[in-house]
Design an enzyme around this catalytic site. Structure first.
Site, PDB file in Angstrom:
ATOM      1  CE1 TYR A 179      38.455  29.918  41.614  1.00 29.38           C
ATOM      2  CE2 TYR A 179      39.876  29.933  39.685  1.00 29.38           C
ATOM      3  CZ  TYR A 179      38.690  30.284  40.304  1.00 29.38           C
ATOM      4  OH  TYR A 179      37.740  31.014  39.616  1.00 29.38           O
ATOM      5  CB  CYS A 231      35.188  35.928  44.823  1.00 28.51           C
ATOM      6  SG  CYS A 231      33.626  36.610  44.267  1.00 28.51           S
ATOM      7  CG  HIS A 232      36.928  40.955  41.435  1.00 29.84           C
ATOM      8  ND1 HIS A 232      36.233  41.413  42.537  1.00 29.84           N
ATOM      9  CD2 HIS A 232      37.953  41.816  41.250  1.00 29.84           C
ATOM     10  CE1 HIS A 232      36.821  42.501  42.991  1.00 29.84           C
ATOM     11  NE2 HIS A 232      37.879  42.772  42.227  1.00 29.84           N
ATOM     12  CG  ASN A 274      31.941  36.203  48.130  1.00 29.96           C
ATOM     13  OD1 ASN A 274      31.407  36.592  49.154  1.00 29.96           O
ATOM     14  ND2 ASN A 274      32.919  36.861  47.542  1.00 29.96           N
ATOM     15  CD  GLU A 319      40.469  45.174  42.392  1.00 26.51           C
ATOM     16  OE1 GLU A 319      41.438  44.416  42.639  1.00 26.51           O
ATOM     17  OE2 GLU A 319      39.368  45.052  42.954  1.00 26.51           O
TER      18      GLU A 319
END
Length: 186
Positions: free
Chosen positions: A120, A151-152, A143, A178
């Site tokens: 962040y 945003c993850h 979002n 991912e």
């Protein structure tokens, strides 16, 4: 371009099944405007009602397979969950985000690729606001396009996973997809 209906521009929406549960997708002629997690029937109807009110749009839910504005977002989401898409390439309608929140989301989309994470605080610095980590957290929570604007991929500066509007377990599953985290054991 769509001809505005009695209330305004056209809004096409649907709910699609995904590896993380039902997702609500909504698009205008300008692009994808909303992605929402946990979109069961009652919640989806409430979310569309709020979107119609906020955008002044006429909403239409086409039968599955007959989507026009959502055909490409649906195709790309399926490819993402199949592991064959690493970057969404879609027109986006940013009307649900503005100011600092939009600036941070654009920076996230531009600089944090598939398989990477950012803290962040680091994202705040990249967006030109060092020390605004909490404001970045608020931007992530607002979002309107999660998954597409990923945003993850934003985590706590100390390595913790952080919060997520779709739930921490959903965030874990997306980061595992991912390759950032190991796949859950069960």
């Amino acid at each position: 371009m769509d001809t505005p209906g009695p209330r305004g521009p056209h809004l096409e929406w649907t709910v699609v099944d995904s590896d993380i549960g039902p997702l609500l997708l909504a698009a205008t002629p300008e692009g994808l405007v909303k992605v929402e997690f946990h979109a069961g029937p009652d919640r989806a109807e409430r979310m569309i009602g709020a979107l119609v009110s906020r955008l002044g749009a006429d909403a239409r839910r086409p039968p599955p397979g007959e989507e026009v504005l959502l055909a490409e977002p649906i195709r790309q989401l399926k490819a993402y969950f199949a592991g064959t898409l690493r970057r969404f390439d879609l027109p986006l309608d940013w009307r649900l985000s503005s100011g600092f929140n939009r600036q941070v989301l654009l920076e996230l989309d531009r600089t944090v690729p598939y398989g990477a994470v950012v803290g962040y605080g680091e994202l705040a610095a990249r967006a030109g606001a060092p020390g605004a980590a909490q404001a970045v957290g608020n931007a992530m929570g607002s979002n309107p396009l999660p998954l597409v604007v990923a945003c993850h991929r934003v985590v706590e500066n100390d390595g913790g996973i952080g919060g997520f509007g779709g739930g921490v377990e959903t965030k874990r599953r997306l980061l595992a997809l991912e390759g950032v985290l190991p796949q859950p054991l069960f």
